[in-house]
Write a protein that holds these residues in place. Sequence first.
Motif, PDB file in Angstrom:
ATOM      1  N   SER A  62       0.826  -1.210   0.000  1.00  0.00           N
ATOM      2  CA  SER A  62       0.000   0.000   0.000  1.00  0.00           C
ATOM      3  C   SER A  62       0.858   1.256   0.000  1.00  0.00           C
ATOM      4  O   SER A  62       0.537   2.237  -0.688  1.00  0.00           O
ATOM      5  CB  SER A  62      -0.935   0.002   1.214  1.00  0.00           C
ATOM      6  N   TYR A  63       1.929   1.248   0.753  1.00  0.00           N
ATOM      7  CA  TYR A  63       2.839   2.397   0.789  1.00  0.00           C
ATOM      8  C   TYR A  63       3.393   2.655  -0.616  1.00  0.00           C
ATOM      9  O   TYR A  63       3.384   3.778  -1.103  1.00  0.00           O
ATOM     10  CB  TYR A  63       3.978   2.142   1.783  1.00  0.00           C
ATOM     11  N   ARG A  64       3.862   1.594  -1.259  1.00  0.00           N
ATOM     12  CA  ARG A  64       4.420   1.725  -2.610  1.00  0.00           C
ATOM     13  C   ARG A  64       3.362   2.252  -3.590  1.00  0.00           C
ATOM     14  O   ARG A  64       3.623   3.161  -4.379  1.00  0.00           O
ATOM     15  CB  ARG A  64       4.976   0.388  -3.098  1.00  0.00           C
ATOM     16  N   GLY A  80      -0.733   3.080   4.150  1.00  0.00           N
ATOM     17  CA  GLY A  80      -0.203   1.737   4.387  1.00  0.00           C
ATOM     18  C   GLY A  80      -0.602   1.205   5.758  1.00  0.00           C
ATOM     19  O   GLY A  80      -0.949   0.040   5.903  1.00  0.00           O
ATOM     20  N   GLY A  81      -0.560   2.078   6.769  1.00  0.00           N
ATOM     21  CA  GLY A  81      -0.925   1.662   8.122  1.00  0.00           C
ATOM     22  C   GLY A  81      -2.390   1.274   8.242  1.00  0.00           C
ATOM     23  O   GLY A  81      -2.728   0.272   8.880  1.00  0.00           O
ATOM     24  N   VAL A  82      -3.253   2.062   7.624  1.00  0.00           N
ATOM     25  CA  VAL A  82      -4.692   1.744   7.664  1.00  0.00           C
ATOM     26  C   VAL A  82      -4.949   0.415   6.959  1.00  0.00           C
ATOM     27  O   VAL A  82      -5.656  -0.449   7.476  1.00  0.00           O
ATOM     28  CB  VAL A  82      -5.522   2.887   7.029  1.00  0.00           C
ATOM     29  N   ASN A  83      -4.363   0.246   5.776  1.00  0.00           N
ATOM     30  CA  ASN A  83      -4.588  -1.008   5.042  1.00  0.00           C
ATOM     31  C   ASN A  83      -3.985  -2.208   5.763  1.00  0.00           C
ATOM     32  O   ASN A  83      -4.556  -3.302   5.737  1.00  0.00           O
ATOM     33  CB  ASN A  83      -4.067  -0.892   3.616  1.00  0.00           C
ATOM     34  N   VAL A 125     -14.778  -8.259   3.310  1.00  0.00           N
ATOM     35  CA  VAL A 125     -14.719  -7.079   4.180  1.00  0.00           C
ATOM     36  C   VAL A 125     -13.427  -6.313   3.937  1.00  0.00           C
ATOM     37  O   VAL A 125     -13.432  -5.080   3.822  1.00  0.00           O
ATOM     38  CB  VAL A 125     -14.854  -7.486   5.666  1.00  0.00           C
ATOM     39  N   ALA A 126     -12.310  -7.023   3.840  1.00  0.00           N
ATOM     40  CA  ALA A 126     -11.022  -6.360   3.610  1.00  0.00           C
ATOM     41  C   ALA A 126     -11.025  -5.605   2.294  1.00  0.00           C
ATOM     42  O   ALA A 126     -10.552  -4.456   2.229  1.00  0.00           O
ATOM     43  CB  ALA A 126      -9.887  -7.391   3.633  1.00  0.00           C
ATOM     44  N   THR A 127     -11.542  -6.216   1.249  1.00  0.00           N
ATOM     45  CA  THR A 127     -11.575  -5.558  -0.060  1.00  0.00           C
ATOM     46  C   THR A 127     -12.407  -4.282   0.007  1.00  0.00           C
ATOM     47  O   THR A 127     -11.970  -3.225  -0.465  1.00  0.00           O
ATOM     48  CB  THR A 127     -12.129  -6.511  -1.136  1.00  0.00           C
ATOM     49  N   ALA A 128     -13.577  -4.355   0.601  1.00  0.00           N
ATOM     50  CA  ALA A 128     -14.435  -3.166   0.696  1.00  0.00           C
ATOM     51  C   ALA A 128     -13.775  -2.076   1.535  1.00  0.00           C
ATOM     52  O   ALA A 128     -13.761  -0.899   1.148  1.00  0.00           O
ATOM     53  CB  ALA A 128     -15.791  -3.552   1.293  1.00  0.00           C
ATOM     54  N   ALA A 129     -13.208  -2.447   2.669  1.00  0.00           N
ATOM     55  CA  ALA A 129     -12.565  -1.461   3.544  1.00  0.00           C
ATOM     56  C   ALA A 129     -11.328  -0.854   2.895  1.00  0.00           C
ATOM     57  O   ALA A 129     -11.084   0.350   2.999  1.00  0.00           O
ATOM     58  CB  ALA A 129     -12.209  -2.108   4.887  1.00  0.00           C
ATOM     59  N   GLN A 130     -10.537  -1.670   2.198  1.00  0.00           N
ATOM     60  CA  GLN A 130      -9.339  -1.146   1.547  1.00  0.00           C
ATOM     61  C   GLN A 130      -9.693  -0.306   0.331  1.00  0.00           C
ATOM     62  O   GLN A 130      -8.996   0.658   0.017  1.00  0.00           O
ATOM     63  CB  GLN A 130      -8.373  -2.288   1.221  1.00  0.00           C
ATOM     64  N   TRP A 135      -9.985   5.283  -1.669  1.00  0.00           N
ATOM     65  CA  TRP A 135     -10.792   6.425  -2.066  1.00  0.00           C
ATOM     66  C   TRP A 135     -10.515   7.617  -1.143  1.00  0.00           C
ATOM     67  O   TRP A 135     -10.321   8.741  -1.616  1.00  0.00           O
ATOM     68  CB  TRP A 135     -12.269   6.029  -2.022  1.00  0.00           C
ATOM     69  N   LEU A 136     -10.468   7.377   0.181  1.00  0.00           N
ATOM     70  CA  LEU A 136     -10.244   8.466   1.135  1.00  0.00           C
ATOM     71  C   LEU A 136      -8.835   9.059   1.037  1.00  0.00           C
ATOM     72  O   LEU A 136      -8.656  10.269   1.104  1.00  0.00           O
ATOM     73  CB  LEU A 136     -10.500   7.977   2.560  1.00  0.00           C
ATOM     74  N   PHE A 137      -7.830   8.195   0.903  1.00  0.00           N
ATOM     75  CA  PHE A 137      -6.449   8.668   0.915  1.00  0.00           C
ATOM     76  C   PHE A 137      -5.955   9.136  -0.462  1.00  0.00           C
ATOM     77  O   PHE A 137      -5.221  10.110  -0.549  1.00  0.00           O
ATOM     78  CB  PHE A 137      -5.508   7.573   1.424  1.00  0.00           C
ATOM     79  N   LEU A 138      -6.307   8.408  -1.501  1.00  0.00           N
ATOM     80  CA  LEU A 138      -5.680   8.661  -2.800  1.00  0.00           C
ATOM     81  C   LEU A 138      -6.596   9.337  -3.812  1.00  0.00           C
ATOM     82  O   LEU A 138      -6.107   9.952  -4.757  1.00  0.00           O
ATOM     83  CB  LEU A 138      -5.158   7.335  -3.381  1.00  0.00           C
TER      84      LEU A 138
END
Length: 141
Positions: A62-64, A80-83, A125-130, A135-138
């Motif tokens: 995620s960071y990359r 990256g931390g949130v994901n 759940v992981a896919t939806a949350a990530q 969307w929020l970060f990028l």
Amino acid sequence: HPYDQIVRERLTQFADWVAGTPEVTNPAVLSGMRSAGQTLPWLFTGPAGALTAAGGMEFGSSYRAAREEGAGPGKAAAYGGVNAAIEILTEKIPVDEFFKSLKGTDGLYKNLLKQMIFEQPGEQVATAAQDMSEWLFLHPD
């Protein structure tokens, strides 16, 4: 470590199963096997090590991705931390169940079916949350 012998036995069973399964050429199966190859060394450390590995791999990926999208180091680290947290939280139950199954007497096929049952809801759940995190970060526009 207490899991060493059990993990070795289950890996041998899995290798035997793969060797006799023509479906291993399926891209989804190959992808899963690549993912397993990244995670297998951590199985010898127990559930905490496996979750640490999953979170660490997700953080790095995620960071990359955030940096490639033009995010600065701080925003990329937050993303990256949130994901990574999402990954760890949604993998906790499947990982715990996996390690419980190693100690059980069920056969490989039954254990794989059980693992799929525990894994799939968490993956959704992981896919939806990530996706929301992306969307929020990028892409907040």
